[in-house]
Write an enzyme that holds these catalytic residues in place. Sequence first.
Site, PDB file in Angstrom:
ATOM      1  CG  HIS A  36      -1.905  -1.109   1.226  1.00 21.05           C
ATOM      2  ND1 HIS A  36      -2.927  -1.216   0.310  1.00 21.05           N
ATOM      3  CD2 HIS A  36      -1.998  -2.203   2.021  1.00 21.05           C
ATOM      4  CE1 HIS A  36      -3.613  -2.317   0.547  1.00 21.05           C
ATOM      5  NE2 HIS A  36      -3.066  -2.940   1.582  1.00 21.05           N
ATOM      6  NE  ARG A  44      -2.013   9.981  -7.273  1.00 22.78           N
ATOM      7  CZ  ARG A  44      -2.834  10.946  -6.855  1.00 22.78           C
ATOM      8  NH1 ARG A  44      -2.599  12.210  -7.105  1.00 22.78           N
ATOM      9  NH2 ARG A  44      -3.901  10.639  -6.170  1.00 22.78           N
ATOM     10  CE  LYS A  63      -5.520  -6.608  -2.564  1.00 27.34           C
ATOM     11  NZ  LYS A  63      -4.589  -6.047  -1.604  1.00 27.34           N
ATOM     12  CB  CYS A 104      -5.074  -0.155  -8.868  1.00 27.12           C
ATOM     13  SG  CYS A 104      -3.691   1.009  -8.843  1.00 27.12           S
ATOM     14  CB  ILE A 126      -6.154   6.240   4.789  1.00 23.60           C
ATOM     15  CG1 ILE A 126      -5.021   6.737   5.695  1.00 23.60           C
ATOM     16  CG2 ILE A 126      -5.976   6.760   3.365  1.00 23.60           C
ATOM     17  CD1 ILE A 126      -3.640   6.260   5.267  1.00 23.60           C
ATOM     18  CG  HIS A 137      -6.151  -4.301   7.688  1.00 26.70           C
ATOM     19  ND1 HIS A 137      -6.322  -5.162   6.638  1.00 26.70           N
ATOM     20  CD2 HIS A 137      -7.354  -3.721   7.894  1.00 26.70           C
ATOM     21  CE1 HIS A 137      -7.591  -5.104   6.232  1.00 26.70           C
ATOM     22  NE2 HIS A 137      -8.229  -4.238   6.976  1.00 26.70           N
TER      23      HIS A 137
END
Length: 145
Positions: A36, A44, A63, A104, A126, A137
Amino acid sequence: MAMGLGPLLLIFMLSLGLTPETLAQVNRYRHFLDQHYDPRPQGRNDRYCNNRMRRQGLTSPCKDTNTFIHGTGRSIRDICGDESGSPYEGNLRISNSAFQITTCRLIGGSSRPPCRYRAHSGYRNIVIGCEDGLPVHFDESFIRP
């Protein structure tokens, strides 16, 4: 008879006072960063996502969604403390300020390579999970109202 490097490294780390639990936590933190964290993204856009997801080993199988945080490692770690983060749900913490991120998302229906991704970028607060002061995580990101 010569010992392998692995056991010697473990003995050295344990002699520094690092327990197997601490080593596991450090490994989870490194895994979090691998999945991450990208301090200096090149672009981007969709190309960025396709290249970054492949480079990070997130394309076998493909993923579905992954978010990259663009900031300093320290600013992300600081969310685990009271000055830069606040308690959220359960053991999660939310950042007190927005971070530049790129999410993504897999396009197409197959989870088998070749994987193609669409980029969504912006600034978001976040939500992360922390263990002993380290992020381990990534939970979500969103624009605060």
